[in-house]
Design a protein around this motif. Sequence first.
Motif, mmCIF file in Angstrom:
data_model
loop_
_atom_site.group_PDB
_atom_site.id
_atom_site.type_symbol
_atom_site.label_atom_id
_atom_site.label_comp_id
_atom_site.label_asym_id
_atom_site.label_seq_id
_atom_site.Cartn_x
_atom_site.Cartn_y
_atom_site.Cartn_z
ATOM 1 N N VAL A 87 -4.702 8.583 -28.289
ATOM 2 C CA VAL A 87 -3.557 8.532 -29.193
ATOM 3 C C VAL A 87 -3.028 7.101 -29.259
ATOM 4 N N ARG A 108 -3.231 10.282 -24.443
ATOM 5 C CA ARG A 108 -4.223 11.106 -25.132
ATOM 6 C C ARG A 108 -3.573 12.420 -25.562
ATOM 7 N N ASP A 109 -4.202 13.060 -26.534
ATOM 8 C CA ASP A 109 -3.695 14.363 -26.946
ATOM 9 C C ASP A 109 -4.223 15.436 -25.995
ATOM 10 N N GLU A 110 -3.852 16.654 -26.276
ATOM 11 C CA GLU A 110 -4.214 17.778 -25.405
ATOM 12 C C GLU A 110 -5.729 17.918 -25.248
ATOM 13 N N GLY A 138 3.911 17.141 -30.374
ATOM 14 C CA GLY A 138 2.618 17.101 -29.694
ATOM 15 C C GLY A 138 2.723 17.239 -28.190
ATOM 16 N N PHE A 141 0.912 15.747 -24.736
ATOM 17 C CA PHE A 141 0.162 14.542 -24.423
ATOM 18 C C PHE A 141 -0.201 14.452 -22.941
ATOM 19 N N ALA A 158 2.592 9.671 -33.629
ATOM 20 C CA ALA A 158 2.030 10.952 -33.194
ATOM 21 C C ALA A 158 2.932 12.100 -33.633
#
Length: 162
Positions: free
Chosen positions: A79, A72-74, A54, A56, A50
């Motif tokens: 992810v 998970r991402d924003e 980032g 998360f 990633a």
Amino acid sequence: MAHPETQPGGRLIDVELDETIGRATPDVEHERAVAIFDLIEENFFVPAGASADGRFKLKLSLADKRLVFDVRDEAGEAVATHILSLTPFRRVIKDYFLICDSYYEAIRSATPQQIEAIDMGRRGIHNDGSQTLMERLKGKIEVDLDTARRLFTLICVLHWRS
């Protein structure tokens, strides 16, 4: 201290406990909330592959006595999912709870030197658990020691029943 929004590097912006974790007494729920707040407030967290800067979201759940990290991402896109056996943590968590009980008992009647000695032991066991967590996450999720400590605190609080 830099505000979390301006700190460089990957970080957790949200931590959620899945319903598989179960509910606990109000005191334990409070401790869980404090552990999550502390973790989100200051952390370094980068899943393998990633973006190193980032942001998360982490959802923790339990499946077959394993802790599931759903990262998970924003925007909420998946992810990574990592499943961590809790077996390597059983002994250190048990020892941690025993020494915490001794610490809280000592606060009532022990000398400051005795309390400090017990607290040093408590911190040592906490560090052992944090190091074990970092080793178990190696190659999957990069965290610094402070983040590992906060995550280990959360894992301990998830085991706290009373």
